[in-house]
Design a protein around this motif. Structure first.
Motif, PDB file in Angstrom:
ATOM      1  N   SER A 189       1.847  10.244  -8.326  1.00 46.02           N
ATOM      2  CA  SER A 189       3.409  10.262  -8.534  1.00 46.02           C
ATOM      3  C   SER A 189       4.103   9.295  -7.770  1.00 46.02           C
ATOM      4  O   SER A 189       5.129   8.743  -8.092  1.00 46.02           O
ATOM      5  N   TYR A 190       3.435   8.794  -6.835  1.00 43.59           N
ATOM      6  CA  TYR A 190       4.063   7.832  -5.875  1.00 43.59           C
ATOM      7  C   TYR A 190       4.143   6.437  -6.751  1.00 43.59           C
ATOM      8  O   TYR A 190       5.127   5.668  -6.879  1.00 43.59           O
ATOM      9  N   TYR A 191       3.029   5.932  -7.379  1.00 42.31           N
ATOM     10  CA  TYR A 191       2.890   5.039  -8.340  1.00 42.31           C
ATOM     11  C   TYR A 191       3.949   5.012  -9.664  1.00 42.31           C
ATOM     12  O   TYR A 191       4.619   4.133  -9.946  1.00 42.31           O
ATOM     13  N   GLU A 192       4.090   6.376  -9.818  1.00 40.51           N
ATOM     14  CA  GLU A 192       4.963   6.536 -11.111  1.00 40.51           C
ATOM     15  C   GLU A 192       6.525   6.171 -10.592  1.00 40.51           C
ATOM     16  O   GLU A 192       7.167   5.664 -11.158  1.00 40.51           O
ATOM     17  N   ALA A 193       6.801   6.865  -9.431  1.00 45.35           N
ATOM     18  CA  ALA A 193       8.222   6.579  -9.142  1.00 45.35           C
ATOM     19  C   ALA A 193       8.302   5.173  -8.781  1.00 45.35           C
ATOM     20  O   ALA A 193       9.451   4.520  -9.067  1.00 45.35           O
ATOM     21  N   ALA A 194       7.448   4.508  -8.261  1.00 46.06           N
ATOM     22  CA  ALA A 194       7.374   2.683  -7.851  1.00 46.06           C
ATOM     23  C   ALA A 194       7.583   2.371  -9.255  1.00 46.06           C
ATOM     24  O   ALA A 194       8.567   1.397  -9.338  1.00 46.06           O
ATOM     25  N   LYS A 195       7.002   2.697 -10.591  1.00 46.07           N
ATOM     26  CA  LYS A 195       7.125   1.911 -11.774  1.00 46.07           C
ATOM     27  C   LYS A 195       8.578   2.231 -12.187  1.00 46.07           C
ATOM     28  O   LYS A 195       9.177   1.341 -12.572  1.00 46.07           O
ATOM     29  N   ILE A 196       8.848   3.551 -12.008  1.00 44.59           N
ATOM     30  CA  ILE A 196      10.449   3.912 -12.487  1.00 44.59           C
ATOM     31  C   ILE A 196      11.459   2.882 -11.753  1.00 44.59           C
ATOM     32  O   ILE A 196      12.368   2.359 -12.372  1.00 44.59           O
ATOM     33  N   ASP A 197      11.093   2.618 -10.437  1.00 40.71           N
ATOM     34  CA  ASP A 197      12.119   1.599  -9.733  1.00 40.71           C
ATOM     35  C   ASP A 197      11.927   0.318  -9.984  1.00 40.71           C
ATOM     36  O   ASP A 197      12.641  -0.406  -9.546  1.00 40.71           O
ATOM     37  N   GLY A 198      10.766   0.097 -10.653  1.00 40.35           N
ATOM     38  CA  GLY A 198      10.840  -1.443 -11.086  1.00 40.35           C
ATOM     39  C   GLY A 198       9.962  -2.209  -9.944  1.00 40.35           C
ATOM     40  O   GLY A 198      10.518  -3.240  -9.735  1.00 40.35           O
ATOM     41  N   VAL A 199       9.268  -1.818  -9.227  1.00 43.47           N
ATOM     42  CA  VAL A 199       8.855  -2.387  -7.897  1.00 43.47           C
ATOM     43  C   VAL A 199       7.602  -3.235  -8.366  1.00 43.47           C
ATOM     44  O   VAL A 199       6.799  -2.925  -9.157  1.00 43.47           O
ATOM     45  N   GLY A 200       7.514  -4.457  -7.639  1.00 41.38           N
ATOM     46  CA  GLY A 200       6.389  -5.465  -7.861  1.00 41.38           C
ATOM     47  C   GLY A 200       4.893  -4.747  -7.472  1.00 41.38           C
ATOM     48  O   GLY A 200       4.878  -3.955  -6.565  1.00 41.38           O
ATOM     49  N   TRP A 201       3.959  -5.510  -7.719  1.00 40.65           N
ATOM     50  CA  TRP A 201       2.594  -4.998  -7.226  1.00 40.65           C
ATOM     51  C   TRP A 201       2.500  -5.264  -5.540  1.00 40.65           C
ATOM     52  O   TRP A 201       1.795  -4.120  -5.088  1.00 40.65           O
ATOM     53  N   TRP A 202       2.943  -6.267  -5.432  1.00 41.69           N
ATOM     54  CA  TRP A 202       2.945  -6.653  -3.998  1.00 41.69           C
ATOM     55  C   TRP A 202       3.397  -5.569  -2.999  1.00 41.69           C
ATOM     56  O   TRP A 202       2.742  -4.869  -2.124  1.00 41.69           O
ATOM     57  N   THR A 203       4.488  -5.040  -3.287  1.00 40.20           N
ATOM     58  CA  THR A 203       5.251  -3.978  -2.655  1.00 40.20           C
ATOM     59  C   THR A 203       4.560  -2.733  -2.841  1.00 40.20           C
ATOM     60  O   THR A 203       4.267  -1.905  -1.871  1.00 40.20           O
ATOM     61  N   VAL A 204       3.881  -2.361  -4.151  1.00 36.98           N
ATOM     62  CA  VAL A 204       3.219  -1.241  -4.394  1.00 36.98           C
ATOM     63  C   VAL A 204       1.932  -0.970  -3.302  1.00 36.98           C
ATOM     64  O   VAL A 204       1.906  -0.308  -2.707  1.00 36.98           O
ATOM     65  N   LEU A 205       1.568  -2.427  -3.228  1.00 36.80           N
ATOM     66  CA  LEU A 205       0.197  -2.544  -2.249  1.00 36.80           C
ATOM     67  C   LEU A 205       0.490  -2.159  -1.201  1.00 36.80           C
ATOM     68  O   LEU A 205      -0.154  -1.347  -0.155  1.00 36.80           O
ATOM     69  N   THR A 206       1.589  -2.913  -0.564  1.00 40.91           N
ATOM     70  CA  THR A 206       1.892  -2.931   0.918  1.00 40.91           C
ATOM     71  C   THR A 206       2.719  -1.565   1.425  1.00 40.91           C
ATOM     72  O   THR A 206       2.580  -1.276   2.542  1.00 40.91           O
ATOM     73  N   GLN A 207       3.335  -1.045   0.594  1.00 38.97           N
ATOM     74  CA  GLN A 207       4.202  -0.016   1.015  1.00 38.97           C
ATOM     75  C   GLN A 207       3.640   1.395   0.493  1.00 38.97           C
ATOM     76  O   GLN A 207       3.720   2.345   1.182  1.00 38.97           O
ATOM     77  N   ILE A 208       2.661   1.434  -0.529  1.00 32.44           N
ATOM     78  CA  ILE A 208       2.334   2.818  -0.886  1.00 32.44           C
ATOM     79  C   ILE A 208       0.736   2.535  -0.475  1.00 32.44           C
ATOM     80  O   ILE A 208       0.373   3.835   0.282  1.00 32.44           O
ATOM     81  N   THR A 209      -0.084   1.781  -1.304  1.00 30.29           N
ATOM     82  CA  THR A 209      -1.457   1.991  -1.133  1.00 30.29           C
ATOM     83  C   THR A 209      -2.113   1.953   0.131  1.00 30.29           C
ATOM     84  O   THR A 209      -2.800   2.614   0.774  1.00 30.29           O
ATOM     85  N   ILE A 210      -1.784   0.761   0.936  1.00 35.24           N
ATOM     86  CA  ILE A 210      -2.368   0.502   2.233  1.00 35.24           C
ATOM     87  C   ILE A 210      -1.840   1.526   3.382  1.00 35.24           C
ATOM     88  O   ILE A 210      -2.664   2.228   4.026  1.00 35.24           O
ATOM     89  N   PRO A 211      -0.630   1.832   3.308  1.00 36.18           N
ATOM     90  CA  PRO A 211      -0.124   2.955   4.246  1.00 36.18           C
ATOM     91  C   PRO A 211      -1.010   4.153   3.996  1.00 36.18           C
ATOM     92  O   PRO A 211      -1.441   5.095   5.066  1.00 36.18           O
ATOM     93  N   LEU A 212      -1.103   4.579   2.596  1.00 38.46           N
ATOM     94  CA  LEU A 212      -1.751   5.871   2.397  1.00 38.46           C
ATOM     95  C   LEU A 212      -3.426   5.938   2.687  1.00 38.46           C
ATOM     96  O   LEU A 212      -3.927   6.983   2.549  1.00 38.46           O
TER      97      LEU A 212
END
Lengths: 295, 419
Positions: A189-212
């Protein structure tokens, strides 16, 4: 007497009855030898004669031993090079492997294979890879292109990284698997939300994947740190003729302990080194445990 | 013949005592050694022969992996268990004596004067005052192995006899690729193998030095001769046209076995592993002599000793057993089975043994061999390894590196003997 106990007390009795086995086991196998090792570190003993009291002599000798400080430094170089490199490599591999569908299982197996291979066999194969011409694989390739030979193991600067490389490679498979499990555990769901917001892969990596992934990262760091602090089989097998050489360039603390105890038969001095290693491991583990708790 | 007679007499004596002492129990003694196929086989033969000559004594042999040996012995003997006769490395003798694990051999059966006369001189390292603590069945020494095919190819007629000839032959045997990398060495090099013995007891002495003084308690190679010996040795792999390379093909013996080394200095224990190597035709000759023709060699050995556990009739049986395993007959059996050299000239210097193509050079080497009394062999070897590494890898001056090694070894010896 047992009849008169309350149910709660009976539960406790039973719990202890079952616990007694591991407690006894640990006392005999772990605590007694640990205590004994600490005791021996204050004594002189050559395995044959009687033990004589030495006071702090062994620790003084350790403090004034240049080899010990070199070895101490090596141990931390193994740790400080090995842990970050294997962490970054295994994350990159796991991150991309996770996205891959084609031959996913086969590739995962290839990465895991070195972890299952005997460290001794692997160390010897790498040792031969590193030789000069006419037998060394790497130097033969270099010679094929007319490039001068590289001294891998016969060099005070290249030897440690050369020994570390297969050790990192061997541990990679395990860390990749752990990372992939961690990646799968992040809710989509986090990734889906990010997709909807149109966030780039780098932000996804540093803001979602690595912290989690933090718990996974802490686990891997603790696990591989202890592994690198205790590195022995790779070093020993790649440098058997001149253990920890050349000029102690690759010697880790565990190898020095082994050498002092079973070649020098100086058990007291070896025990003092063991106590130091034990203390280092304890401190490193405590620091990392504190980091783990703060999540 | 003599031992046969002795056996008969003993047998007669024992059978007569057996007649009188009804129900007398046979004495059982225990023998311990580390596990090595051929050694165990040889000892089994010796025990069989001994028991045939002494029907009232049974010898049980126990063997352990080399790595566990010392711990097991140390734990067993004080507890009144374990061996009555034990095998140990000569370098460990001091530790065993000080820990009161072994007792001196009785002077009536093993008079020091007779042993001095009968055994090769290096065995005297086992003597303390008038008593011997232990005696070997077999000894080892060094010699120069050479590859006959490569010699023929290089047009070298006979194996080198002197150090000068050695260098000359090595030069002819060395091969390089287009980039100048060595692909075949003239002679192997590496202090990690046997070269540290060759340097200590061979080269240093041949250049007129005396590597140690004061019964190996004082280091004495930091001298002109020591420096000359080190210069000779490092020149093998460090001058402009090296004839060797440290770590060539990983291990010296591997390079020689693979036919990529013209010459190789190694111990008699290497014979077994070279024998039957496909495609390898090798010969062996005495270590080359020095500038003034001086020869010198290094010898090491495992000894047998009676432990402090053996008392009463077991002690007597242990003495008899010791007598047998240090007899001429036992030494010949050991040579034939294990390939280790007899410890007495009376066996070693027989026509057949001393002129044997393979064993001969080693046995002749025993006559001028020295035995280094090590406090910690691997530790002392390590210092030699590092002495060369400082010169080769860090560009240190020869004399400086030699001085560091001498100082470090002296410190190691002082620490060992101060306890």
């Amino acid at each position: 007497m047992y009849r008169n106990l309350t149910i709660r007390q009976k539960q406790i009795v039973w719990a202890w009855a079952f616990l007694a086995i591991p407690v006894l086991f640990y006392t005999v196998i772990r605590f007694y030898p640990t205590g004994n090792a600490i005791l021996i570190s204050f004594q002189n003993w050559n395995l044959l004669g009687s033990r004589t009291w030495a006071g702090l002599e062994n620790y003084e000798k350790l403090w004034n031993d240049p080899v010990f400080w070199k070895v101490f430094q090596n141990t931390f170089v193994y740790l400080l090079l090995g842990t970050p490199i294997s962490l970054v490599l295994s994350f990159i591999i796991a991150y991309h492997l996770d996205k891959l569908r084609f031959m996913h299982g086969f590739l995962r197996m290839l990465y895991f294979l070195p972890f299952m291979t005997s460290a001794v066999a692997m160390a010897w194969v790498w040792r031969w890879f590193y030789q000069d011409v006419p037998i060394g694989l790497f130097n033969n390739i270099l010679a094929g292109f007319g490039i001068p030979q590289i001294k891998f193991l016969q060099s005070t600067t290249n030897a440690l990284p050369a020994v570390l490389a297969p050790a990192v490679w061997a541990g990679l498979g395990f860390q990749v698997i752990i990372f992939m499990a961690g990646l799968r555990a992040i809710p989509t769901s986090y990734y889906e939300a990010a997709k909807i917001d149109g966030v780039g892969w780098w932000t996804v990596l540093t803001q979602i994947t690595i912290p989690l992934l933090r718990p996974t990262i802490v686990f891997i760091v603790v696990f591989s740190s202890i592994g690198f602090l205790r590195i022995f089989d790779h070093v020993f097998n790649m440098t058997t003729n001149n253990p920890g050489g050349p000029l102690n360039a690759t010697k880790p603390l565990v190898l020095m302990i082994y050498d002092t105890a079973f070649n020098g038969f100086d058990m007291g001095y070896a025990a003092a080194q063991t106590v130091v290693l034990f203390t280092i491991l304890l401190i490193v583990s405590l620091i990392q445990l504190r980091l783990l708790r703060s999540t | 013949m003599r031992s046969h007679l002795k056996g008969l007499v003993l047998a007669g004596l024992t059978s007569s005592t057996a007649l009188f002492a009804t129900g007398a129990m046979a004495v059982e003694i225990e023998y311990w050694q580390y596990y090595f196929d051929a050694r165990v086989d040889a000892m089994e033969t010796l025990i069989e022969n001994f028991e045939a000559a002494n029907p009232d004594i049974t010898v049980t042999m126990t063997h352990f992996p080399y790595a566990d040996y010392r711990t097991k012995v140390a734990a067993a003997i004080p507890a009144g268990e374990g061996p009555d006769v034990v095998q140990l490395f000569y370098g460990w003798l001091n530790d065993y004596v000080e820990a009161e694990l072994i007792q001196p051999l009785p002077a009536d059966s093993f008079p020091a004067a007779r042993i001095d006369a009968e055994f090769f001189p290096m065995v005297q390292a086992m003597k303390d005052g008038d008593a011997y603590w232990a005696l070997p069945t077999a000894v080892r020494s060094l010699a120069l192995f050479y590859n006959e095919r490569l010699f023929e190819e290089a047009g070298i007629e006979s194996p080198p006899e002197t150090l000068v000839e050695l260098l000359d032959a090595a030069e002819k045997l060395t091969k390089r690729d287009g980039a100048g990398n060595i692909t075949q060495v003239g002679i192997t090099a590496g202090m990690t193998a046997q070269d540290h013995h060759w340097w200590r007891e061979g080269l240093v002495r041949q250049y007129g030095g005396e590597p140690y003084l004061d019964d190996y308690k004082t280091v004495n190679y930091n001298t002109e001769s020591g420096l000359a010996a080190l210069d000779f040795y490092t020149n093998l792999f460090m001058n402009e046209n090296p004839v060797s390379a440290i770590g060539f093909m990983d291990e010296p013996q591997a390079a020689f076995k693979a036919g990529r080394a013209g010459m190789h200095i190694d111990g008699s224990f290497r014979i077994g592993s070279l024998d039957g190597t496909r495609g390898l035709k090798w010969g062996v000759t005495e270590l080359p002599s020095g500038l003034d023709g001086a020869r010198s060699n290094y010898s090491s050995y495992w000894v047998n000793a009676i432990t402090t556990k053996a008392e009463g009739e077991k002690y007597d049986a242990a003495v008899k057993f010791m007598e047998y395993i240090t007899s001429d007959e036992a030494m010949q059996i050991w040579l034939d089975t294990v390939g280790e050299l007899p410890a007495k000239p009376s066996v070693g210097m027989t026509e057949a043994n001393a002129n044997d193509d393979v064993f001969g050079p080693f046995i002749r080497g025993l006559a001028y061999a020295h035995t280094t009394k090590f406090a910690n062999e691997s530790g002392q070897r390590q210092l030699m390894v590092e002495m060369v590494e400082r010169i080769q890898l860090e560009g240190m001056d020869l004399a400086e590196s030699l001085a560091i090694a001498a100082e470090a070894e002296q410190k190691l010896l002082d620490e060992y003997y101060s306890d």
